[in-house]
Design an enzyme around this catalytic site. Structure first.
Site, PDB file in Angstrom:
ATOM      1  N   CYS A 111       8.052  47.662  26.308  1.00  0.00           N
ATOM      2  CA  CYS A 111       7.256  46.400  26.766  1.00  0.00           C
ATOM      3  C   CYS A 111       7.407  45.160  25.782  1.00  0.00           C
ATOM      4  CB  CYS A 111       5.934  46.927  26.590  1.00  0.00           C
ATOM      5  SG  CYS A 111       4.729  45.721  27.213  1.00  0.00           S
ATOM      6  N   CYS A 114       3.952  44.356  24.040  1.00  0.00           N
ATOM      7  CA  CYS A 114       3.027  45.107  22.925  1.00  0.00           C
ATOM      8  C   CYS A 114       4.126  45.973  22.248  1.00  0.00           C
ATOM      9  CB  CYS A 114       1.940  45.985  23.595  1.00  0.00           C
ATOM     10  SG  CYS A 114       2.483  47.254  24.597  1.00  0.00           S
ATOM     11  N   CYS A 184      11.425  50.402  39.695  1.00  0.00           N
ATOM     12  CA  CYS A 184      12.265  48.972  39.816  1.00  0.00           C
ATOM     13  C   CYS A 184      11.689  48.017  38.790  1.00  0.00           C
ATOM     14  CB  CYS A 184      12.370  48.634  41.162  1.00  0.00           C
ATOM     15  SG  CYS A 184      13.404  47.068  41.384  1.00  0.00           S
TER      16      CYS A 184
HETATM   17 ZN    ZN Z   1       2.702  46.599  26.667  1.00  0.00          ZN
END
Ligand code: ZN
Length: 212
Positions: A111, A114, A184
């Protein structure tokens, strides 16, 4: 003479009873049978399968950096315009004009906000859509899914379970021989961490390097 015999038997009987009571209850070493039971239990435990035999996808090796939520203004400063629009406003980046749609390197996709590890390169496949596509996340608890009605037809929106950053959508037209799902994703929501040939201690240190 004859009258004393029953008395003698009676006395000896009494002594015999007392001796038996001590022998059975009082004089037996306390817990003398316990070690035998414990040995048997120990043998059973050592004969069981070891807990680290959880298959090739064991997550233990994946470390996620600590996460401290940022304010909107902090995110605007730390992210590019497209990274902010995608992750915070659920917008979609252009197909084929994004960083990872054709990335074939081995590694982890984390991500962008984070740093939580989300997808492995082993589950990335060529979808022809122009966006990075995967058939399975590293584990189900690393992503969240909700219904999205932004288009005429409802879609399953996908976000990071830890910081709620929008990642993309999941559809049911993925590889049939795998999960049948197609995650996706937007490259702008991801940070690719290439698998290193260096020793693990060095590659682990890299996981804390996030864009600030
Ligand atoms: Zn995250």
């Amino acid at each position: 003479m004859n009258q004393t015999i029953p008395e003698v038997y009676g006395k000896w009987s009494f002594v015999a009873v007392i001796a038996t009571v001590f022998a059975v209850a009082g004089l037996r070493p306390a817990g003398s049978q316990d070690p035998v039971v414990d040995d048997a239990a120990a043998q059973q435990v050592t004969g069981e399968a070891l807990p680290d035999q959880q298959g090739e996808n064991a997550e233990d090796e994946i470390e996620d950096p600590p996460y401290t939520p940022k304010t909107v203004s902090q995110l605007q400063k730390s992210l590019s315009a497209i990274q902010f629009k995608v992750t915070q406003n659920e917008e979609t980046e252009p197909a084929f004009r994004n960083k990872y749609w054709d990335n074939k390197k081995d590694g982890l996709y984390r991500c962008i906000i984070c740093g939580q590890a989300l997808f492995k390169s082993e589950t990335k496949f060529k979808s022809g859509t122009g966006w990075p596509s995967f058939y399975d996340p590293i584990s189900a608890d690393r992503i969240g899914v909700k219904l999205d009605f932004k288009l005429i037809y409802p879609r399953q929106e996908v976000h990071c379970s830890r910081c709620k950053a929008h990642l993309g959508h999941v559809f049911g037209d993925g590889p049939k021989d795998k999960t049948g799902k197609r995650y996706c994703l937007n490259s702008a929501a991801l940070r690719f961490e290439e698998t290193s040939d260096e020793p693990k201690s060095k590659s682990k240190a890299k996981t804390s390097a996030a864009k600030e």
